[in-house]
Design a protein around this motif. Sequence first.
Motif, mmCIF file in Angstrom:
data_model
loop_
_atom_site.group_PDB
_atom_site.id
_atom_site.type_symbol
_atom_site.label_atom_id
_atom_site.label_comp_id
_atom_site.label_asym_id
_atom_site.label_seq_id
_atom_site.Cartn_x
_atom_site.Cartn_y
_atom_site.Cartn_z
ATOM 1 N N ASN A 479 -43.171 54.285 42.841
ATOM 2 C CA ASN A 479 -43.159 55.130 43.108
ATOM 3 C C ASN A 479 -44.066 55.546 41.712
ATOM 4 O O ASN A 479 -44.510 56.715 41.304
ATOM 5 N N ASP A 480 -45.476 54.274 42.153
ATOM 6 C CA ASP A 480 -46.524 54.936 41.102
ATOM 7 C C ASP A 480 -47.483 54.942 41.094
ATOM 8 O O ASP A 480 -48.022 53.762 42.182
ATOM 9 N N LEU A 481 -47.925 56.108 41.252
ATOM 10 C CA LEU A 481 -49.541 55.879 41.743
ATOM 11 C C LEU A 481 -50.934 56.521 40.641
ATOM 12 O O LEU A 481 -50.582 56.937 39.873
ATOM 13 N N ARG A 482 -51.559 55.289 40.259
ATOM 14 C CA ARG A 482 -52.072 54.937 38.806
ATOM 15 C C ARG A 482 -53.684 55.432 39.653
ATOM 16 O O ARG A 482 -54.137 54.938 39.876
ATOM 17 N N GLN A 483 -53.859 56.172 38.589
ATOM 18 C CA GLN A 483 -55.782 56.692 38.053
ATOM 19 C C GLN A 483 -56.389 55.436 38.281
ATOM 20 O O GLN A 483 -56.268 55.608 37.472
ATOM 21 N N HIS A 484 -57.209 54.923 39.452
ATOM 22 C CA HIS A 484 -58.449 54.182 39.249
ATOM 23 C C HIS A 484 -59.641 54.653 38.824
ATOM 24 O O HIS A 484 -60.144 54.031 38.033
ATOM 25 N N LEU A 485 -59.582 55.219 39.422
ATOM 26 C CA LEU A 485 -61.442 55.652 39.613
ATOM 27 C C LEU A 485 -62.143 57.355 40.585
ATOM 28 O O LEU A 485 -61.046 57.719 41.263
ATOM 29 N N GLU A 486 -62.559 57.942 39.589
ATOM 30 C CA GLU A 486 -63.090 58.961 39.722
ATOM 31 C C GLU A 486 -64.798 59.006 40.138
ATOM 32 O O GLU A 486 -65.338 58.488 39.198
ATOM 33 N N ILE A 487 -65.215 59.295 41.220
ATOM 34 C CA ILE A 487 -67.108 59.753 41.648
ATOM 35 C C ILE A 487 -67.506 60.473 42.068
ATOM 36 O O ILE A 487 -67.128 60.873 42.963
ATOM 37 N N ASP A 488 -68.778 61.090 41.080
ATOM 38 C CA ASP A 488 -68.938 62.340 42.075
ATOM 39 C C ASP A 488 -70.253 61.641 42.958
ATOM 40 O O ASP A 488 -70.637 60.994 43.101
ATOM 41 N N ALA A 489 -69.169 61.440 43.922
ATOM 42 C CA ALA A 489 -69.753 60.409 45.330
ATOM 43 C C ALA A 489 -71.580 61.555 45.845
ATOM 44 O O ALA A 489 -71.880 60.144 46.540
ATOM 45 N N HIS A 490 -71.133 62.928 46.323
ATOM 46 C CA HIS A 490 -72.051 63.330 47.207
ATOM 47 C C HIS A 490 -72.125 64.791 46.909
ATOM 48 O O HIS A 490 -71.990 65.479 46.251
ATOM 49 N N LEU A 522 -65.278 48.391 44.117
ATOM 50 C CA LEU A 522 -64.031 48.895 43.134
ATOM 51 C C LEU A 522 -63.728 49.267 41.539
ATOM 52 O O LEU A 522 -63.053 50.009 41.655
ATOM 53 N N THR A 523 -65.078 49.189 41.086
ATOM 54 C CA THR A 523 -65.227 49.335 39.931
ATOM 55 C C THR A 523 -66.520 50.831 40.134
ATOM 56 O O THR A 523 -66.237 50.994 39.015
ATOM 57 N N ARG A 952 -58.979 19.747 27.478
ATOM 58 C CA ARG A 952 -58.450 18.855 28.331
ATOM 59 C C ARG A 952 -59.165 19.217 30.110
ATOM 60 O O ARG A 952 -59.604 20.235 30.178
ATOM 61 N N HIS A 953 -58.465 17.934 31.417
ATOM 62 C CA HIS A 953 -59.127 18.279 32.482
ATOM 63 C C HIS A 953 -59.331 19.826 32.777
ATOM 64 O O HIS A 953 -58.011 20.101 32.714
ATOM 65 N N ILE A 954 -60.269 20.380 33.597
ATOM 66 C CA ILE A 954 -59.700 21.542 34.386
ATOM 67 C C ILE A 954 -58.689 21.498 35.627
ATOM 68 O O ILE A 954 -59.140 20.973 36.625
ATOM 69 N N THR A 955 -57.145 22.624 35.903
ATOM 70 C CA THR A 955 -57.025 22.163 36.867
ATOM 71 C C THR A 955 -57.228 23.220 37.627
ATOM 72 O O THR A 955 -56.601 23.257 38.667
ATOM 73 N N GLY A 956 -57.395 24.965 37.591
ATOM 74 C CA GLY A 956 -58.046 25.745 38.057
ATOM 75 C C GLY A 956 -58.894 26.723 37.622
ATOM 76 O O GLY A 956 -59.574 26.756 36.643
ATOM 77 N N LEU A 957 -59.699 27.322 38.715
ATOM 78 C CA LEU A 957 -60.724 28.182 38.286
ATOM 79 C C LEU A 957 -60.116 29.962 39.224
ATOM 80 O O LEU A 957 -59.683 29.465 40.743
ATOM 81 N N ALA A 958 -60.596 30.987 39.260
ATOM 82 C CA ALA A 958 -60.597 32.489 40.005
ATOM 83 C C ALA A 958 -61.159 32.854 39.428
ATOM 84 O O ALA A 958 -61.430 33.327 38.093
ATOM 85 N N PHE A 959 -62.236 33.420 40.137
ATOM 86 C CA PHE A 959 -62.677 35.169 40.185
ATOM 87 C C PHE A 959 -62.483 35.997 40.301
ATOM 88 O O PHE A 959 -61.910 35.866 41.820
ATOM 89 N N SER A 960 -63.012 36.893 40.130
ATOM 90 C CA SER A 960 -62.260 38.731 40.115
ATOM 91 C C SER A 960 -63.472 39.041 39.754
ATOM 92 O O SER A 960 -64.858 39.408 38.935
ATOM 93 N N SER A 961 -64.062 39.239 41.369
ATOM 94 C CA SER A 961 -65.454 40.401 42.289
ATOM 95 C C SER A 961 -65.286 41.445 40.673
ATOM 96 O O SER A 961 -65.945 42.290 40.476
ATOM 97 N N ASN A 962 -64.189 41.947 40.597
ATOM 98 C CA ASN A 962 -64.054 43.207 40.150
ATOM 99 C C ASN A 962 -64.331 43.592 38.827
ATOM 100 O O ASN A 962 -64.810 44.650 38.174
ATOM 101 N N LEU A 963 -63.964 42.168 38.066
ATOM 102 C CA LEU A 963 -63.683 42.415 37.016
ATOM 103 C C LEU A 963 -65.217 41.756 35.835
ATOM 104 O O LEU A 963 -64.904 41.713 35.205
#
Length: 1165
Positions: A479-490, A522-523, A952-963
């Motif tokens: 039951n939740d819509l969070r405001q994420h982004l507003e663009i003066d697009a056109h 999405l940014t 110690r040795h690396i066990t995981g890597l994850a990219f975020s394009s948005n962030l």
Amino acid sequence: MHFILTLQLSFLFCPETLERTRQNIWLRRDWICRFVWKMSSLSRELVFLILQFLEEEKFKESVHRLEQESGFFFNLKYFEEKVHAGEWEEVEKYLSGFTKVDDNRYSMKIFFEIRKQKYLEALDRQDKAKAVEILVNDLKVFSTFNEDLYKEITQLLTLGNFRENEQLSKYGDTKTARSIMLIELKKLIEANPLFREKLVFPGLKSSRLRTLINQSLNWQHQLCKNPRPNPDIKTLFTDHTCNPPNGPLAPTPVNLPIAAVAKPAVYTSLGAHGPFPPTAAAGNANALAGWMANAAASSSMQAGVVSASSMPLPPNQVSLLKRPITPPVTLGMVEYQNPDHDQLMKRLRSTQSVEEVTYPTVRQQASGSLDDLPRTVAFTLHQGSAVTSMDFHPSHNTLLLVGCNNGEITLWEAGVRDKLYSKSFKIWDIQSCTLPFQASIAKDAPFSVSRVTWSPDGTFCGAAFSKNLIHLYAYAVPNDLRQHLEIDAHVGAVNDIAFAHPNKQPCFVTCGDDKLIKVWDLTGRKLFNFEGHEAPVYSICPHQKENIQFIFSTAIDGKIKAWLYDNMGSRVDYDAPGHWCTTMLYSADGSRLFSCGTGKDGDSFLVEWNESEGAIKRTYTGFRKKSAGVVQFDTTQNHFLAVGEDSQIKFWDMDNVNLLTSTEAEGGLPSLPRLRFNKEGNLLAVTTIDNGIKILASVAGMRSLRSVEGPAFEALKPTIEPAAIKVSGSSVAPVNCKAERSSPARPSPILNGVESMSRSIEKPRNLDDINDRIKPWQLTEIVDPVHCRVITMPDSTDCVHKVAKLLYTNSGVGLLALGSNGIQKLWKWARNEQNPSGKATANVVPQHWQPNSGLLMTNDISGVKLEEAVPCIALSKNDSYVMSATGGKVSLFNMMTFKVMTTFMPPPPASTFLAFHPQDNNIIAIGMEDSTIHIYNVRIDEVKSKLKGHQRHITGLAFSSNLNILVSSGADAQLCIWSIDSWEKRKLVPIQLPAGKAPNGDTRVQFHLDQVRLLVSHETQLAIYDASKMERTRQWVPQDALSSLISYATYSCNSQLVYASFCNGNIGVFDADTLRLRCRVAPSAYLPQTVLNGSQAVQPNVIAAHPQDPNQFAIGLNDGCVKVIEPSESDSKWGASPPADNGVLNGRVGSSTAASNQATDQAQR
């Protein structure tokens, strides 16, 4: 009588001169006739075919040069453009291909008018020097025909303004004079016999040359002695022959994908690509190619001959469809062909092309009856404002998003007729809007919603407004819509918004009255700006066929255009029926394309398009004579079409042009009702004349709605606090990271999904959840094999070597396992009657796939102690290549041949984790044994950066394009956040371990589809972090039946579930939002009794989620066995959503909850 110098030259020239001219004309014409006679008509027609090809490929300059040099077609439109532009040199040069000054009196008059206009314009600019030059060089030739005329022209130089001449006094401005002259020129050209039959282009079917080449290749393939199902064509320069395969095959007809011939980027074999080549699509799936080519190839043909290239996103944006590229001799490491790939060619071995087994797509004929159509009115939702747009959630079938003409956005739970969320229109950040827009806000009409839509995964929704703006919301909890982004697009109205996923990068597309189409991430960063429409853009339809991503757009002038994600302009320019407002939609399975719209005269059209030809396949009948506005339509179940017209809903079977049935929905509908199906097609939302929404249901829809009738669920409505990103143009304003009450970005002491009563009461998300809430909830425990579907991969058991890594192919048709011995095994599902989709399934046993050579994909393990090695693996986006290591060098394998293409990064240190950069497959992040992370550039074989932060040795890597970050995890139980731009370390976060637990053990990370939430798994816990602040928002610790250590965890493909495997053999299925356990799969459900009773304890080491089916996963066991597991067909999902009752855990009062909380509190201290 626009001025005196427009004269009839036939009266000016003396008879002797005319006679000499006439003799020259006949001599020239006689020579031309003999030449044309010798030149066969077929050769002349070939020129027209080439002209058509060049025009379609937008080789504008080449088109007009060939027109001029051949003299076969005079492009009057191009001539007019150049005259209007005053490009006199080009005007005469173009004319010279068709006639000369002295050819005849018409030609003489044409050149005289052009040069006279050029002379007068020079005088008008007061450029006397240029005027004299024109007089001497251009007009002098006419003095031999009429000396008095030439003298009169010369005298104009003595005047301050040539308009002082009485007969030129009405000469207006330059633009008007050119237009008047052009009228005269067109009359002269049409009357000139030298232009006869050259002013009309032959009526060719679109892309005729490509079609002929297709037919030639098909014929050549039919003549092959050993025709192969997937022929390898690398060139058109020589005749095609198939190399003999392993034994003769029956002749197979071929359907050449048109774009491959039309745009000869790289003619590669379907089975022998470069390590990261341009993404290949099956020939019969390239819809856009058909539109670009308008080919008439037989639709019955199956296998493709030449693969077409998709257009990647920056930074490797290459115009593969525009200019030819020389096919590589050896395989390169570049995902998308570019000049840099030559640098790596020297390092790679030559590879023979190989045969890849592919399966032709078989369209399943949809079956259905009138009972399948939602025609019965179930109830009415009272919106209160006129509804302008609606969209059902893609997975929660009763969740309806609504936009209104007053700018209001509403979220309905239609199953219980409850309004979950409603917000009036408000500009979130007026200061970030452009100044013209700010000035227009007060005086213009109120904002209305043009379009609302959900993203394909349901995590975002967007709204386009009637003035400039779009709003993007994040859907986090029911039951939740969070405001994420507003663009003066056109500038002006934003007419449409749609989500897309080009190159696996989530983004959205907008269009507007400013005639532009824009693509945003999405940014709010603008990725593309498409220009080309000459009228406001009315609608957009992003789509993907295989790996070809494109956008259809329609404008209010009826033009249809298509765009690839590049800067090369539109690939298609067609006219929609009615030549006005049109909307395009694909069927649910993406195989059929429809459009619906209305012309300015009120006639409405509903048509299906033939994708292979870019032509209308069928036109549906049954519309009223005239409509006052634009009709709306939708598709469902791959079988039906629905249109709102004449105060009723009309239905068609997709395969029949005649109206199937209609309903007035008990009356009260507007003349042109808006409508929207839910994903299952059993509910249909329809707008009413009194600002309401009627929910129509089919028999199945009514049954599901009745199951949830009863008292409405009361729930707390969260207060929505602005946490929006405001964008004007392409600049991103600072983000207000204030956390909402139910936002996953808010850190809270939540353990095992249990929280205080004030925060835990939630709205049910769909009918299934509502039904689950009505019944007393019980944890689903699957202990018997009959309660789920399980298959074991053939040839997978290896009691000595465990399964270390497990991956589904990105296409979902295969499963790849890497053993601790460095050997990789691949299983593929065939497309057949038992499995028409060809996707991985637990209903059909797949084939253990190997090339004919019998090669195994084996890592370099020379000098490696296997018991100490940390295997790692990564798969290319197009499933063509896999990169892996097991303590030795990283090896790159061709997935079709299993050959090693190259090796790199020899130890020490050894590689322990591999991840591709999200925007550039030539950049690889490699976690190392010595705790560093190497950022390796494949193109130049160089480590660009070395990141240090772990112990110690690396066990995981994850990219975020948005962030724009890379998150790494290590065996030191720490998380590091790195900037992708600078590779600088932003933050180091230790995970919170139980008291007394040493900071070690493998820690793994995976991003949610929203690219913000981060799943962190450790043997002691599952946790969800908000990666924008790296704060933990959820945590679950092992307990009760799942008290063993966690061996692996992963998100489902839609990020709605978390699958976790445990060292005691259990598998847990958790709700991804709350980390509440919803299902436990006991080892007895998937292991035979002999294994359970054996001396070796068998347990899952790794778990993988299917890339398209959220309820399918695979496990790799420590005995080398690989299994695919799905719910039973009667259940279809893993348990029910658990309740949020305070203190209730796993269906019982959890006595261990307090102890777990206490342990965590101690760890936090």
